[in-house]
Design an enzyme around this catalytic site. Structure first.
Site, PDB file in Angstrom:
ATOM      1  N   HIS A 122       3.268   1.908  -2.006  1.00 57.43           N
ATOM      2  CA  HIS A 122       3.536   2.674  -0.644  1.00 57.43           C
ATOM      3  C   HIS A 122       5.053   3.056  -0.511  1.00 57.43           C
ATOM      4  CE1 HIS A 122       4.347  -1.263   1.363  1.00 57.43           C
ATOM      5  NE2 HIS A 122       4.792  -0.702   2.105  1.00 57.43           N
ATOM      6  N   ASP A 137       0.038  -3.266  -5.189  1.00 57.48           N
ATOM      7  CA  ASP A 137       1.019  -2.397  -4.677  1.00 57.48           C
ATOM      8  C   ASP A 137       2.324  -2.184  -5.244  1.00 57.48           C
ATOM      9  OD1 ASP A 137       2.142  -0.826  -2.520  1.00 57.48           O
ATOM     10  OD2 ASP A 137       1.630  -1.943  -0.887  1.00 57.48           O
ATOM     11  N   SER A 144       9.416  -4.388   2.299  1.00 54.50           N
ATOM     12  CA  SER A 144       8.290  -4.096   1.417  1.00 54.50           C
ATOM     13  C   SER A 144       9.116  -3.565   0.129  1.00 54.50           C
ATOM     14  CB  SER A 144       7.743  -2.403   1.944  1.00 54.50           C
ATOM     15  OG  SER A 144       6.608  -2.799   2.765  1.00 54.50           O
TER      16      SER A 144
HETATM   17  N1  ARG Z   1       1.455  -2.957   6.423  1.00 54.48           N
HETATM   18  C1  ARG Z   1       2.217  -2.451   5.164  1.00 54.48           C
HETATM   19  C2  ARG Z   1       3.524  -1.998   5.789  1.00 54.48           C
HETATM   20  O1  ARG Z   1       3.752  -2.293   7.053  1.00 54.48           O
HETATM   21  C3  ARG Z   1       1.491  -1.501   4.469  1.00 54.48           C
HETATM   22  C4  ARG Z   1       1.384  -0.089   4.813  1.00 54.48           C
HETATM   23  C5  ARG Z   1       0.824   0.788   3.775  1.00 54.48           C
HETATM   24  N2  ARG Z   1      -0.716   0.446   3.424  1.00 54.48           N
HETATM   25  C6  ARG Z   1      -1.470   1.166   4.031  1.00 54.48           C
HETATM   26  N3  ARG Z   1      -2.822   0.732   3.896  1.00 54.48           N
HETATM   27  N4  ARG Z   1      -1.498   1.937   5.344  1.00 54.48           N
HETATM   28  O2  ARG Z   1       4.279  -1.053   5.321  1.00 54.48           O
HETATM   29  N1  GLU Z   2       4.433  -3.059   4.655  1.00 52.87           N
HETATM   30  C1  GLU Z   2       5.679  -3.262   5.280  1.00 52.87           C
HETATM   31  C2  GLU Z   2       6.894  -2.155   4.810  1.00 52.87           C
HETATM   32  O1  GLU Z   2       6.505  -1.196   4.395  1.00 52.87           O
HETATM   33  C3  GLU Z   2       6.168  -4.791   4.973  1.00 52.87           C
HETATM   34  C4  GLU Z   2       5.276  -5.577   5.828  1.00 52.87           C
HETATM   35  C5  GLU Z   2       5.813  -6.129   6.937  1.00 52.87           C
HETATM   36  O2  GLU Z   2       6.211  -5.325   7.889  1.00 52.87           O
HETATM   37  O3  GLU Z   2       6.390  -7.292   6.870  1.00 52.87           O
HETATM   38  O4  GLU Z   2       8.072  -2.742   4.753  1.00 52.87           O
END
Ligand code: ARG
Ligand code: GLU
Length: 732
Positions: free
Chosen positions: A104, A240, A664
């Site tokens: 991502h 990921d 991330s």
């Molecule tokens: N929750 C994670 C973050 O905050 C992953 C986001 C990307 N994935 C998704 N399914 N939208 O960045």
């Molecule tokens: N998915 C988050 C990011 O893009 C990390 C997840 C979190 O917020 O801990 O940094």
């Protein structure tokens, strides 16, 4: 608290680290029982680990010294940690500058190289040689070379007679002076950042590389398996990850892209452990967390949880419901809105989890208890300067509440979710540019505006946006605070208004927008002001700029000053508590252990998921849960090679590391400094860790590094990449 510190030191001396590793919650031995939960949580400054942090890490099972993690004179872990284009984190995993980060995080780059014929998002991408790696424009990664404490120089000349504005002015001048005078090489940069709410300042000497090429990415069906349904959730089954490579000039120094550049030789690259993890194992996550708010007073958390989050959640929920319906029924719309939907859904879901976690962990009540203890000590010791801090917070939060709420409504409705209103906002900025800067400002703004409209309209559908407009604008009129309500929002039939605007505005299509923006500056401004969407939006934007934003900034400045003083006071009043500076996108270390958790009474989550679980979730043809045939075949034949664990293929695992957005792509590192996983998310119940880390339910989610290698090797056949890595067996 003092006792705990004492016990920790005793425990460190008496208990061998082996014992610590084998037990999970508690260190059992002759020594007094120590709850290791007390020493988890926190995002620490890598140059200041010696002593307390080093001891805590060793109690949790680490075999590393502070110097192994951060050193200026010798190569250390920090030399392998790289800020990835200012947002995510990445790490060097080979002597040839190979970089690992999340799928991502690489998503935009992967998308930019994709076309209908070569759909790398759908099918994945693998460079089988250096020549096949794909260069990227406007992209960079940054190493941290050195961190210096410059607090004294930044506060030089600042004294208590100055008011807040004068202090800040001098501080900013000093920051410029210190960054300019910093000792560094010609190709390096230096910048100063504020810590502990402005009580400490650190200088960072950095090295930025601009030639970074795409090396590999799995198909989205692996890299984003489970998509929004599984986002922020455990158990998770997502691969990921994506891979890049840093290129340097012939002297191994940063350089603009050139075909003559060569793979970068890092001072350190992370060896990769093939031995996996088990409950209680030490984990260190090293990266660039973006923003946290750990020292808010109870009244501040209360406002977020009970006023601001619910408003934002409601707006997004309404928008998402409408968009989802269209996406399910129209494939074309699904493609156009997938990425926008995912980003709106990401924080919508995060806020819901955050609210639940704050409530469940009794966070507000706990803060109140801390505050009454604080007040008691302040009174006892007669710390005059600190006596009014809590009541100042009460007053200021009360005052800022309605303006914060109005601001959130504007941001969520106008800026983020109703696309037509966002489009009118950029046009409004064009008019403002003309009013302030005349023809010249107008022309340069128009150029960039036309460009950005091209991008926006490519993925725009007025059919989808219209019902979103009607729903969200009515919500704004109904719920946003009256004192900041635009005059055109009262007594309106929103259905008629919406029909009128979408039938008559030229801003609902690229052709219409281009037509409006053609002509002399005066002509364009005149045409805009005759457009129904524009005039409606203009009223909202004007209120935002004349009433909402100035008031918000004014109160926020006062709040920041109280918060700075409160931070200092907390550290003084509770000298034995652990205080780490809030995240600010600088390099941090967080340590913890691999650990399952109990989300609810009678429920217990394990710490690892396996490929078996991917197959259990697999729904052929589904846009979130489909998988490539090849992966299914590898599962059926149990062809896991050296990456399997007793006939099973581990996919994700969780730990107690305190992480946030920006972490991330951060490496998860074992007790010896080897890479064991790749951080990419947190569990839903624990997203409140941005305000209140609780070791019982806050967990970060990592991809097991063996799953990454399995996909690279067995799925993609990119053996060339495996061959350049350093694979180790620390447990054997
Ligand atoms: N929750 C994670 C973050 O905050 C992953 C986001 C990307 N994935 C998704 N399914 N939208 O960045
Ligand atoms: N998915 C988050 C990011 O893009 C990390 C997840 C979190 O917020 O801990 O940094």
């Amino acid at each position: 608290m003092k006792n705990i510190k004492f016990y920790l030191i005793v425990a460190l001396l008496v208990v061998s680290c082996k014992t610590v590793q084998e037990t999970t919650q508690v260190v059992k031995s002759e020594a007094p029982i120590v709850d290791t939960r007390e020493i988890q949580g926190g995002m620490w400054i890598p140059s200041l680990l010696e002593g307390v942090n080093e001891n805590e890490m060793q109690l949790l099972g680490s075999k590393m010294t502070a110097e192994d993690i951060y050193s200026v004179n010798n190569s250390s872990l920090k030399d392998a940690i790289v800020h990835f284009n200012g947002g995510c984190t990445s790490e060097v995993i080979s002597p040839n500058g190979l970089l690992l980060t999340n799928h991502h995080c690489g998503y935009g780059v992967i998308q930019s190289h994709s076309s209908v014929e070569n759909d790398y998002l759908k099918d994945g991408f693998w460079a089988m040689s250096y020549e096949e790696e794909l260069p990227n424009e406007n992209f960079s990664v940054t190493f941290i070379k050195r961190i210096d404490d410059v607090t004294e120089a930044i506060f030089e000349g600042v004294n208590s007679d100055m008011d807040e504005a004068a202090k800040m002015k001098l501080i900013n001048q000093n920051i410029l002076k210190v960054s300019k005078a910093a000792q560094k090489e010609a190709w390096q940069d230096a910048n100063v950042k504020s810590f502990y709410k402005g009580n400490q300042y650190l200088l960072f000497v950095t090295e930025e590389f601009k030639d970074v090429r795409l090396v590999g990415a799995p198909p989205t069906s692996i890299g984003k398996f489970g998509s929004d349904t599984d986002n922020w959730m455990w158990p998770r089954h997502t691969g990921d990850f994506s891979m890049f490579r840093i290129y340097a000039d012939a002297n191994n120094k940063p350089a603009e892209y050139s075909k003559d550049n060569v793979p970068y030789k890092p001072a350190h690259h992370l060896p990769i452990s093939l031995d996996g993890v088990e409950e209680g194992d030490f984990t260190l996550v090293f990266g660039f967390p973006g923003r946290t708010n750990e020292y808010l007073p109870a009244v501040g958390i209360d406002q977020i949880v009970n006023v601001l989050n619910p408003a934002k959640i409601e707006v997004r929920e309404n928008a998402l419901k409408i968009v989802d319906e269209f996406m399910r029924n129209d494939n074309n719309i699904k493609i156009k809105y997938a990425s926008k939907y995912a980003s709106i859904a990401n924080y919508w879901k995060k806020w819901i989890g955050e609210n639940q976690g704050i409530e469940k962990s009794n966070a507000i009540q706990k803060k109140r208890e801390l505050e009454s203890e604080f007040s008691k000590i302040v009174a006892e010791k007669d710390l005059v300067g600190y006596k009014t801090l809590l009541s100042d917070f009460e007053t200021l939060y009360k005052e800022i509440e309605s303006v914060s709420l109005a601001r959130d409504y504007w941001v969520e409705v106008v800026y983020r979710n109703v696309e037509l209103l966002n489009i009118t906002f950029s046009a409004f900025q064009l008019e403002q540019a003309f009013l302030k800067g005349g023809e010249e400002a107008f022309e340069s703004r128009r150029k960039s505006l036309l460009n950005s409209y091209k991008g926006k309209f490519k993925n725009y559908s007025a059919k989808v946006d219209k019902p979103v407009f009607e729903k969200l604008v009515s919500l704004y009129a109904e719920k946003a605070p009256n004192e900041f309500m635009p005059s055109n929002m009262g007594n309106v039939n929103f259905s008629t208004l919406t029909n009128d605007i979408y039938a008559n505005s030229k801003l609902t299509s690229l052709e219409g927008a281009n037509e409006l923006l053609t002509g002399t500056a005066e002509e364009v401004i005149k045409k805009l002001n005759g457009d129904k969407a524009y005039t409606f939006g203009k009223e909202l934007h004007s209120i935002f700029y004349t009433k909402i934003e100035p008031k918000f900034q004014e109160l926020n400045l006062q709040l920041a000053a109280v918060q700075k003083e409160y931070m200092k006071a907390l550290m003084e009043v509770f000298p034995n508590k652990r205080f780490f500076p809030d995240a600010n996108s600088t390099l941090r270390v967080t340590y913890g252990q691999v650990k399952g958790y109990a989300p609810k009474d009678g429920m217990r989550y394990g710490n690892t998921t396996y490929l078996k679980g991917v197959i259990e979730k697999f729904v052929p043809g589904d846009y979130e849960f489909d998988i490539p045939n090849k992966l299914k075949e590898l599962y059926d034949s149990k062809d896991f090679g050296q990456y399997g664990d007793n006939g099973k293929m581990p996919v994700n695992f969780i730990g107690t590391n305190h992480t946030t957005g920006g972490n991330s792509g951060s490496p998860a590192i074992d007790a010896h400094g080897n890479l064991i996983g790749l951080n990419f998310d947190r569990v839903w119940e624990g997203t409140m860790s941005d305000m209140n880390y609780d070791p019982d339910i806050c967990r970060n989610i990592m991809v097991d590094i063996r799953y990454v290698l399995f996909i690279v090797d067995k799925y993609a056949g990119a053996k060339n990449l495996i061959d350049e890595m350093t694979l180790v067996h620390p447990k054997k």
